[in-house]
Design an enzyme around this catalytic site. Sequence first.
Site, mmCIF file in Angstrom:
data_model
loop_
_atom_site.group_PDB
_atom_site.id
_atom_site.type_symbol
_atom_site.label_atom_id
_atom_site.label_comp_id
_atom_site.label_asym_id
_atom_site.label_seq_id
_atom_site.Cartn_x
_atom_site.Cartn_y
_atom_site.Cartn_z
ATOM 1 N N ASP A 74 83.296 22.450 65.048
ATOM 2 C CA ASP A 74 84.002 21.260 64.566
ATOM 3 C C ASP A 74 84.920 21.644 63.400
ATOM 4 O O ASP A 74 84.626 22.570 62.650
ATOM 5 C CB ASP A 74 83.015 20.203 64.037
ATOM 6 C CG ASP A 74 81.925 19.876 65.042
ATOM 7 O OD1 ASP A 74 82.238 19.808 66.236
ATOM 8 O OD2 ASP A 74 80.769 19.697 64.612
ATOM 9 N N ASP A 80 82.974 17.768 53.755
ATOM 10 C CA ASP A 80 81.839 18.415 54.436
ATOM 11 C C ASP A 80 81.341 19.552 53.562
ATOM 12 O O ASP A 80 80.147 19.716 53.316
ATOM 13 C CB ASP A 80 82.276 19.072 55.762
ATOM 14 C CG ASP A 80 82.464 18.100 56.910
ATOM 15 O OD1 ASP A 80 81.711 17.132 56.997
ATOM 16 O OD2 ASP A 80 83.356 18.349 57.741
ATOM 17 N N GLU A 103 73.980 21.714 59.134
ATOM 18 C CA GLU A 103 74.906 21.670 60.257
ATOM 19 C C GLU A 103 76.154 22.515 59.976
ATOM 20 O O GLU A 103 76.787 23.023 60.893
ATOM 21 C CB GLU A 103 75.309 20.214 60.480
ATOM 22 C CG GLU A 103 76.204 19.992 61.650
ATOM 23 C CD GLU A 103 76.913 18.666 61.540
ATOM 24 O OE1 GLU A 103 76.375 17.700 62.058
ATOM 25 O OE2 GLU A 103 77.994 18.604 60.919
ATOM 26 N N GLU A 104 76.497 22.661 58.722
ATOM 27 C CA GLU A 104 77.723 23.378 58.359
ATOM 28 C C GLU A 104 77.549 24.884 58.243
ATOM 29 O O GLU A 104 78.516 25.577 57.932
ATOM 30 C CB GLU A 104 78.275 22.830 57.034
ATOM 31 C CG GLU A 104 78.789 21.407 57.131
ATOM 32 C CD GLU A 104 79.919 21.232 58.156
ATOM 33 O OE1 GLU A 104 80.734 22.144 58.315
ATOM 34 O OE2 GLU A 104 79.942 20.178 58.818
ATOM 35 N N ASP A 124 72.459 17.283 57.673
ATOM 36 C CA ASP A 124 73.866 17.129 58.053
ATOM 37 C C ASP A 124 74.510 16.557 56.799
ATOM 38 O O ASP A 124 74.306 15.391 56.474
ATOM 39 C CB ASP A 124 73.971 16.148 59.237
ATOM 40 C CG ASP A 124 75.419 15.891 59.653
ATOM 41 O OD1 ASP A 124 76.341 16.337 58.953
ATOM 42 O OD2 ASP A 124 75.605 15.201 60.689
ATOM 43 N N LEU A 126 77.516 15.760 55.767
ATOM 44 C CA LEU A 126 78.469 14.663 55.904
ATOM 45 C C LEU A 126 78.572 14.331 57.377
ATOM 46 O O LEU A 126 79.120 15.119 58.152
ATOM 47 C CB LEU A 126 79.827 15.126 55.367
ATOM 48 C CG LEU A 126 80.541 14.264 54.331
ATOM 49 C CD1 LEU A 126 81.170 13.081 55.014
ATOM 50 C CD2 LEU A 126 79.609 13.786 53.219
ATOM 51 N N ASP A 127 77.998 13.225 57.753
ATOM 52 C CA ASP A 127 78.031 12.813 59.159
ATOM 53 C C ASP A 127 79.173 11.824 59.353
ATOM 54 O O ASP A 127 79.373 10.929 58.525
ATOM 55 C CB ASP A 127 76.690 12.171 59.519
ATOM 56 C CG ASP A 127 76.702 11.601 60.919
ATOM 57 O OD1 ASP A 127 76.920 12.377 61.868
ATOM 58 O OD2 ASP A 127 76.516 10.369 61.061
ATOM 59 N N GLU A 287 70.456 15.691 63.349
ATOM 60 C CA GLU A 287 70.848 14.318 63.657
ATOM 61 C C GLU A 287 69.750 13.596 64.448
ATOM 62 O O GLU A 287 69.220 12.571 64.004
ATOM 63 C CB GLU A 287 72.182 14.311 64.419
ATOM 64 C CG GLU A 287 73.306 14.865 63.557
ATOM 65 C CD GLU A 287 74.647 15.044 64.272
ATOM 66 O OE1 GLU A 287 75.682 14.770 63.652
ATOM 67 O OE2 GLU A 287 74.673 15.497 65.430
HETATM 68 P P1 AHG Z 1 79.667 15.143 62.375
HETATM 69 O O1 AHG Z 1 80.774 14.440 61.658
HETATM 70 O O2 AHG Z 1 78.513 15.449 61.471
HETATM 71 O O3 AHG Z 1 80.145 16.342 63.138
HETATM 72 O O4 AHG Z 1 79.031 14.136 63.438
HETATM 73 C C1 AHG Z 1 79.856 13.378 64.295
HETATM 74 C C2 AHG Z 1 79.003 12.801 65.371
HETATM 75 C C3 AHG Z 1 78.255 11.536 65.035
HETATM 76 O O5 AHG Z 1 78.301 11.100 63.724
HETATM 77 C C4 AHG Z 1 78.834 10.493 65.953
HETATM 78 O O6 AHG Z 1 77.826 9.682 66.441
HETATM 79 C C5 AHG Z 1 79.489 11.284 67.037
HETATM 80 O O7 AHG Z 1 79.843 12.512 66.471
HETATM 81 C C6 AHG Z 1 80.729 10.628 67.573
HETATM 82 O O8 AHG Z 1 81.214 11.378 68.624
HETATM 83 P P2 AHG Z 1 82.454 10.899 69.508
HETATM 84 O O9 AHG Z 1 83.654 10.957 68.617
HETATM 85 O O10 AHG Z 1 82.487 11.896 70.631
HETATM 86 O O11 AHG Z 1 82.164 9.507 69.985
HETATM 87 MN MN MN Z 2 76.831 14.484 62.200
HETATM 88 MN MN MN Z 3 78.434 16.706 59.687
#
Ligand code: AHG
Ligand code: MN
Ligand code: MN
Length: 340
Positions: A74, A80, A103-104, A124, A126-127, A287
């Site tokens: 990501d 983050d 996660e990072e 995690d 920053l989610d 998560e």
């Molecule tokens: P993160 O920002 O920690 O990588 O997590 C993102 C996750 C979660 O928070 C969310 O439910 C999901 O990604 C959304 O995914 P889509 O954009 O594919 O719907």
């Molecule tokens: Mn997340």
């Molecule tokens: Mn995250």
Amino acid sequence: MEDYEPGEHEPSRIGLTLETYILEGMLGRPEARGYFTSLLNQIALAAKLVTARVRRAGLANVLGTTGEQNATGDVVQKLDEEANETLMRALGRRHHCAAAASEEEEDIRILSTADSANYLVVFDPLDGSSNIDVNISIGTIFGVYRKDHDGPATMEDFLKPGRELQAAGYVIYGSSTQFVITTGKAVHGFTYDPSVGEFLLSHENIRIPDHHPTYSINEGNAARWTDGVKRWGEWVKAEDPSTRRPYSMRYVGTLVADAHRTLLRGGVFAYPADTKSPEGKLRLLYEANPFAFVLEAAGGVATTGTERVLDIQPTALHQKVPLILGSRRNVEEFLRFANG
Ligand code: AHG
Ligand code: MN
Ligand code: MN
């Protein structure tokens, strides 16, 4: 106590801080006072530091990306990285946390080899990071395990099923900042009062409703769903007042926000396996497990579609899983179609 609405407490509950709540053993683990309490307080401190940064995002040059990618590929946002370092530093400070997995970060980080360091933390930092720059709710998710041997922590120590969590919770940076925590018995929520700099008890003993006519899923993935999930997707949208359908759809795209709403209001959140993400998208350690632990403690359910999330034996730190969580009856409805 149950006669009080969130925010309305008997007088002895007014102004009860998270710290006092933990110190007085009110989280339901009176036997684990010293180290455990100190560890949770450090997580709360990190949450205050992160909230201070989040509240100034847009002013304090913390928006935007770092130009890098994390362990799961990501895009890494500046926040983050900051939140990650803040948590690592807070956890390392008191020598109760032997190591953390974030996660990072690709690998676990050893934080202390002192004898007192007998806990492990997964988080995690920053989610919902894609929501940072557009001022939509984001969060922090954490889980605490015990390190059950002498000597330094190893990666294998982190590959425990979620049912072995000692505590788990999350912080939501939303219209207010709230800290939700459980040790597996009851779930409690604390709201940050910036004027006093403390998390104050606001939601004691949260119980998820048994059913609510709301569903939460990324509908943009519908073409990639399995036939069973597609049938469920049609069913929730069909008109049938006797079963309160069509259900309302709510999807923030921040797990913390979508799961928090589901916990308080009821309904179902799903990120199932699909043709693009055959293992699902969400990460088991950072998560799915912490939320499964919270949801179950509040009377809800968390499953991959075929098994209880908390029973999965992890095989890798950044493992992904399909995740369906929420009110017992809503999850049953989902499974009836998905597995039917
Ligand atoms: P993160 O920002 O920690 O990588 O997590 C993102 C996750 C979660 O928070 C969310 O439910 C999901 O990604 C959304 O995914 P889509 O954009 O594919 O719907
Ligand atoms: Mn997340
Ligand atoms: Mn995250």
